[in-house]
Design a protein around this motif. Structure first.
Motif, PDB file in Angstrom:
ATOM      1  N   GLY A 118      34.219  19.040  43.795  1.00  0.00           N
ATOM      2  CA  GLY A 118      33.658  20.345  44.165  1.00  0.00           C
ATOM      3  C   GLY A 118      34.719  21.260  44.750  1.00  0.00           C
ATOM      4  O   GLY A 118      34.784  22.447  44.432  1.00  0.00           O
ATOM      5  N   VAL A 119      35.570  20.706  45.610  1.00  0.00           N
ATOM      6  CA  VAL A 119      36.663  21.494  46.183  1.00  0.00           C
ATOM      7  C   VAL A 119      37.647  21.904  45.093  1.00  0.00           C
ATOM      8  O   VAL A 119      38.127  23.036  45.075  1.00  0.00           O
ATOM      9  CB  VAL A 119      37.357  20.695  47.309  1.00  0.00           C
ATOM     10  N   LEU A 120      37.943  20.984  44.174  1.00  0.00           N
ATOM     11  CA  LEU A 120      38.838  21.325  43.074  1.00  0.00           C
ATOM     12  C   LEU A 120      38.244  22.418  42.184  1.00  0.00           C
ATOM     13  O   LEU A 120      38.955  23.314  41.722  1.00  0.00           O
ATOM     14  CB  LEU A 120      39.142  20.086  42.237  1.00  0.00           C
ATOM     15  N   ALA A 121      36.934  22.360  41.947  1.00  0.00           N
ATOM     16  CA  ALA A 121      36.289  23.399  41.129  1.00  0.00           C
ATOM     17  C   ALA A 121      36.366  24.755  41.832  1.00  0.00           C
ATOM     18  O   ALA A 121      36.674  25.770  41.194  1.00  0.00           O
ATOM     19  CB  ALA A 121      34.836  23.022  40.866  1.00  0.00           C
ATOM     20  N   ALA A 122      36.100  24.770  43.129  1.00  0.00           N
ATOM     21  CA  ALA A 122      36.187  26.023  43.879  1.00  0.00           C
ATOM     22  C   ALA A 122      37.619  26.548  43.898  1.00  0.00           C
ATOM     23  O   ALA A 122      37.857  27.753  43.759  1.00  0.00           O
ATOM     24  CB  ALA A 122      35.680  25.817  45.302  1.00  0.00           C
ATOM     25  N   PHE A 123      38.575  25.644  44.056  1.00  0.00           N
ATOM     26  CA  PHE A 123      39.983  26.037  44.076  1.00  0.00           C
ATOM     27  C   PHE A 123      40.410  26.616  42.726  1.00  0.00           C
ATOM     28  O   PHE A 123      41.175  27.574  42.670  1.00  0.00           O
ATOM     29  CB  PHE A 123      40.847  24.832  44.431  1.00  0.00           C
ATOM     30  N   ASN A 124      39.899  26.064  41.649  1.00  0.00           N
ATOM     31  CA  ASN A 124      40.255  26.551  40.317  1.00  0.00           C
ATOM     32  C   ASN A 124      39.552  27.855  39.969  1.00  0.00           C
ATOM     33  O   ASN A 124      39.916  28.494  38.980  1.00  0.00           O
ATOM     34  CB  ASN A 124      39.980  25.486  39.268  1.00  0.00           C
ATOM     35  N   LEU A 125      38.548  28.252  40.736  1.00  0.00           N
ATOM     36  CA  LEU A 125      37.876  29.533  40.502  1.00  0.00           C
ATOM     37  C   LEU A 125      38.627  30.713  41.112  1.00  0.00           C
ATOM     38  O   LEU A 125      38.332  31.861  40.789  1.00  0.00           O
ATOM     39  CB  LEU A 125      36.457  29.500  41.073  1.00  0.00           C
ATOM     40  N   ILE A 126      39.569  30.452  41.982  1.00  0.00           N
ATOM     41  CA  ILE A 126      40.276  31.534  42.679  1.00  0.00           C
ATOM     42  C   ILE A 126      40.948  32.506  41.708  1.00  0.00           C
ATOM     43  O   ILE A 126      40.807  33.726  41.872  1.00  0.00           O
ATOM     44  CB  ILE A 126      41.261  30.964  43.715  1.00  0.00           C
ATOM     45  N   PRO A 127      41.668  32.057  40.681  1.00  0.00           N
ATOM     46  CA  PRO A 127      42.249  33.035  39.745  1.00  0.00           C
ATOM     47  C   PRO A 127      41.188  33.889  39.043  1.00  0.00           C
ATOM     48  O   PRO A 127      41.396  35.084  38.815  1.00  0.00           O
ATOM     49  CB  PRO A 127      43.010  32.178  38.732  1.00  0.00           C
ATOM     50  N   LYS A 128      40.054  33.294  38.704  1.00  0.00           N
ATOM     51  CA  LYS A 128      38.981  34.050  38.043  1.00  0.00           C
ATOM     52  C   LYS A 128      38.396  35.096  38.999  1.00  0.00           C
ATOM     53  O   LYS A 128      38.096  36.222  38.582  1.00  0.00           O
ATOM     54  CB  LYS A 128      37.889  33.074  37.574  1.00  0.00           C
ATOM     55  N   ILE A 129      38.253  34.735  40.259  1.00  0.00           N
ATOM     56  CA  ILE A 129      37.739  35.692  41.254  1.00  0.00           C
ATOM     57  C   ILE A 129      38.715  36.850  41.415  1.00  0.00           C
ATOM     58  O   ILE A 129      38.295  38.021  41.468  1.00  0.00           O
ATOM     59  CB  ILE A 129      37.475  34.976  42.590  1.00  0.00           C
ATOM     60  N   ARG A 130      40.008  36.557  41.489  1.00  0.00           N
ATOM     61  CA  ARG A 130      41.011  37.630  41.596  1.00  0.00           C
ATOM     62  C   ARG A 130      40.957  38.554  40.383  1.00  0.00           C
ATOM     63  O   ARG A 130      41.073  39.778  40.515  1.00  0.00           O
ATOM     64  CB  ARG A 130      42.403  37.030  41.736  1.00  0.00           C
ATOM     65  N   GLN A 131      40.781  37.972  39.198  1.00  0.00           N
ATOM     66  CA  GLN A 131      40.696  38.771  37.980  1.00  0.00           C
ATOM     67  C   GLN A 131      39.474  39.682  38.029  1.00  0.00           C
ATOM     68  O   GLN A 131      39.553  40.860  37.669  1.00  0.00           O
ATOM     69  CB  GLN A 131      40.635  37.856  36.763  1.00  0.00           C
ATOM     70  N   GLU A 132      38.340  39.158  38.477  1.00  0.00           N
ATOM     71  CA  GLU A 132      37.121  39.975  38.547  1.00  0.00           C
ATOM     72  C   GLU A 132      37.248  41.091  39.579  1.00  0.00           C
ATOM     73  O   GLU A 132      36.758  42.201  39.370  1.00  0.00           O
ATOM     74  CB  GLU A 132      35.916  39.096  38.863  1.00  0.00           C
ATOM     75  N   VAL A 133      37.906  40.829  40.704  1.00  0.00           N
ATOM     76  CA  VAL A 133      38.138  41.876  41.707  1.00  0.00           C
ATOM     77  C   VAL A 133      39.009  42.973  41.122  1.00  0.00           C
ATOM     78  O   VAL A 133      38.756  44.170  41.332  1.00  0.00           O
ATOM     79  CB  VAL A 133      38.750  41.273  42.990  1.00  0.00           C
ATOM     80  N   ASN A 134      40.037  42.599  40.357  1.00  0.00           N
ATOM     81  CA  ASN A 134      40.877  43.601  39.701  1.00  0.00           C
ATOM     82  C   ASN A 134      40.084  44.428  38.698  1.00  0.00           C
ATOM     83  O   ASN A 134      40.290  45.635  38.583  1.00  0.00           O
ATOM     84  CB  ASN A 134      42.070  42.943  39.018  1.00  0.00           C
ATOM     85  N   VAL A 135      39.156  43.808  37.965  1.00  0.00           N
ATOM     86  CA  VAL A 135      38.316  44.538  37.017  1.00  0.00           C
ATOM     87  C   VAL A 135      37.431  45.538  37.769  1.00  0.00           C
ATOM     88  O   VAL A 135      37.288  46.691  37.351  1.00  0.00           O
ATOM     89  CB  VAL A 135      37.464  43.554  36.178  1.00  0.00           C
ATOM     90  N   ILE A 136      36.849  45.118  38.879  1.00  0.00           N
ATOM     91  CA  ILE A 136      35.997  46.007  39.672  1.00  0.00           C
ATOM     92  C   ILE A 136      36.816  47.173  40.221  1.00  0.00           C
ATOM     93  O   ILE A 136      36.368  48.333  40.193  1.00  0.00           O
ATOM     94  CB  ILE A 136      35.298  45.225  40.806  1.00  0.00           C
ATOM     95  N   GLN A 137      38.030  46.903  40.714  1.00  0.00           N
ATOM     96  CA  GLN A 137      38.881  47.974  41.234  1.00  0.00           C
ATOM     97  C   GLN A 137      39.278  48.951  40.142  1.00  0.00           C
ATOM     98  O   GLN A 137      39.269  50.169  40.348  1.00  0.00           O
ATOM     99  CB  GLN A 137      40.133  47.386  41.879  1.00  0.00           C
ATOM    100  N   THR A 138      39.586  48.440  38.972  1.00  0.00           N
ATOM    101  CA  THR A 138      39.961  49.309  37.856  1.00  0.00           C
ATOM    102  C   THR A 138      38.780  50.175  37.423  1.00  0.00           C
ATOM    103  O   THR A 138      38.937  51.373  37.170  1.00  0.00           O
ATOM    104  CB  THR A 138      40.460  48.469  36.669  1.00  0.00           C
ATOM    105  N   ALA A 139      37.593  49.590  37.359  1.00  0.00           N
ATOM    106  CA  ALA A 139      36.400  50.363  36.989  1.00  0.00           C
ATOM    107  C   ALA A 139      36.107  51.441  38.029  1.00  0.00           C
ATOM    108  O   ALA A 139      35.721  52.565  37.677  1.00  0.00           O
ATOM    109  CB  ALA A 139      35.196  49.431  36.836  1.00  0.00           C
ATOM    110  N   ALA A 140      36.306  51.119  39.290  1.00  0.00           N
ATOM    111  CA  ALA A 140      36.080  52.113  40.339  1.00  0.00           C
ATOM    112  C   ALA A 140      37.105  53.239  40.255  1.00  0.00           C
ATOM    113  O   ALA A 140      36.764  54.414  40.437  1.00  0.00           O
ATOM    114  CB  ALA A 140      36.135  51.451  41.708  1.00  0.00           C
ATOM    115  N   LEU A 141      38.363  52.906  39.967  1.00  0.00           N
ATOM    116  CA  LEU A 141      39.389  53.943  39.824  1.00  0.00           C
ATOM    117  C   LEU A 141      39.099  54.854  38.642  1.00  0.00           C
ATOM    118  O   LEU A 141      39.396  56.049  38.677  1.00  0.00           O
ATOM    119  CB  LEU A 141      40.772  53.302  39.668  1.00  0.00           C
TER     120      LEU A 141
END
Length: 168
Positions: A118-141
């Motif tokens: 479970g910890v490994l799965a959460a740790f491996n989601l971090i790059p995907k979360i960063r990518q989604e935050v960048n998508v949200i920031q780009t859409a807002a810009l």
């Protein structure tokens, strides 16, 4: 070295220096940690970060002990203790892979496998979360909105995206 044993050794040494007030021990730990990190090819940027970021808390603690507490000697011990903690932690975090640590803790220290994976799965989601935050920031810009890290628009749909078509 086994990552689980390395973690245990770092925790034991950190506990030991927590209860001792010896300047020489702190300086020896800092020196050995720097040599160990240089042996493992730490980058210059990482080394500068390890020296720079704890500088202000260490100086603040030193000055407060010098002016209001146990004097210059005890202030120097506490200043070097902060750096000993930082460099000791860096010897573990910079030279150990997280996946190896989780698997070692599961196999050698009887950590439940569901927790480890479970910890490994959460740790491996971090790059995907960063990518989604960048998508949200780009859409807002694109809409002319600047999002800061404290903005609630990361978790809720902004009012500008509400349906504004004809009402039925």
């Amino acid at each position: 070295m086994n990552p689980g044993l390395k973690l245990l050794l770092v925790i034991i040494i950190a506990l030991e220096i927590s209860f001792t007030t010896n300047l020489i021990v702190n300086l020896i730990l800092i020196g050995f940690s720097i040599i160990y990190l240089l042996f493992h090819h730490i980058t210059f940027k990482q080394f500068v970060g390890l020296v720079f970021w704890p500088f202000f808390p260490a100086i603040g603690l030193f000055v407060s002990q010098w002016l209001y507490g146990g004097g210059i000697d005890f202030g120097t011990i506490l200043l070097t203790r902060i750096y000993a903690y930082v460099f000791l932690g860096a010897t573990f975090t910079i030279t150990t892979e997280f996946v190896e640590l989780a698997l070692t803790l599961e196999q050698d220290f009887a950590l439940p496998s569901k927790f480890a994976y479970g910890v490994l799965a959460a740790f491996n989601l971090i790059p995907k979360i960063r990518q989604e935050v960048n998508v949200i920031q780009t859409a807002a810009l694109m809409r002319g909105t600047v999002l800061h890290f404290w903005s609630p628009n990361y978790i809720s749909k902004p009012s500008s995206l509400q349906f504004s078509g004809p009402k039925i």
